[in-house]
Design an enzyme around this catalytic site. Sequence first.
Site, short mmCIF file in Angstrom:
data_model
loop_
_atom_site.label_atom_id
_atom_site.label_comp_id
_atom_site.label_asym_id
_atom_site.label_seq_id
_atom_site.Cartn_x
_atom_site.Cartn_y
_atom_site.Cartn_z
N TRP A 101 1.32 -1.33 0.41
CA TRP A 101 -0.03 0.41 -0.39
C TRP A 101 0.92 0.83 -0.20
CZ3 TRP A 101 -3.41 -2.12 -1.70
CH2 TRP A 101 -4.11 -3.64 -1.45
N ASP A 168 -1.90 6.71 6.46
CA ASP A 168 -3.48 5.63 5.82
C ASP A 168 -4.16 4.60 7.56
OD1 ASP A 168 -4.34 3.21 4.50
OD2 ASP A 168 -2.59 3.15 3.08
N LYS A 194 -12.91 -2.38 6.80
CA LYS A 194 -12.60 -3.22 7.97
C LYS A 194 -12.70 -3.06 8.73
CE LYS A 194 -8.72 -3.18 4.47
NZ LYS A 194 -8.22 -4.07 3.62
#
Length: 358
Positions: A101, A168, A194
Amino acid sequence: MSRVLNFSAGPSAIPLAVLERAQAEFTNYHGLGFSIMEVSHRGKVFEELHNNAIAKLKSFYNIGDDYAVLFLQGGATLQFAQIPMNIYTGGVAEYVNTGVWTQKAIKEAKIQNINYKVIASSEDTKFDHIPNFNFSDDADYGYICSNNTIYGTQYATLPSPKCPLVVDSSSDLLSREIDFKAHNIGLFYGGAQKNAGPAGITIVIVKKDLAARVKDSVPTPLRYTTQIEANSLANTPPTFGIYMFDLVLDWIKDQGGLNAINAVNEQKAAALYELIDNSDFYKAFAKPGSRSLMNVSFATPSAELDGAFVKLAEQNGMIGLKGHRILGGLRASIYNAVTQQSVQTLCEFMKEFQRTHG
């Protein structure tokens, strides 16, 4: 059919109480005779829900009016590009590479043709730990991914640079208290799928003075200031996602808040890591000190046994345990909605699998 135990990495488990409340209100929101999905995002009913969700989130993270809370679309992936477009000012943007990511975010920084620097990376050991580093005081911003779903690594504590910190937090959003002031957080974001609800909504918390850096050349729909001025209503927002997010916030409050959530998460992770570390059959991927409380990546002695583990787990009502295709092996994602009892059931299954296959 009874509900399975869901260890999926995302979209992932949503608290059962949240699903049941949404089910009860699905066709008749608060007794008003309509679904929340059927009414205008500019009407009083949705506006109240929308603003209440913002207030609850600010309360959980103890942030004031110097921050804006935005409900956006495009996933966390869009933020990889939107962040440098909005807050880079011509200096240097510093990134810490801890996996896929952050690699994607670095790729977008390169496409934006900004002056960026990767100041630390754990790529040489296949991202099995969080590296040591220090951001430059005068950097435009420093960028990290706080939890890495594939490799099962997580910052035990966030850095506290003098430059604005960009986080993030897609896979550990709302899992622990964060002191925004102590860590000089300028922008904090994550996809909801999530820990915060269904896929389709991205939560962005950004300091208003940081958002004001945006250049006139940035397209209007991609400016944070556009959504700040419109309270995230410059275009039709993902109303159902915001509704579900609001229900999740209520559920977190009912659990005792973020500190209580974190305590349970620590207990769940400790049970799994203890079993793995005390076994000569299972092996954890992430190094101690960098291990995630959200995603436990591990493996059996062979790929064949990994496959047998996943298949037998599914037969026993446990899903989502296959490791990411990049890393292989196994992964148990134990987000907020995964109960201690579910983790205990998994542990008992792991012990029995080792006994019969070891």
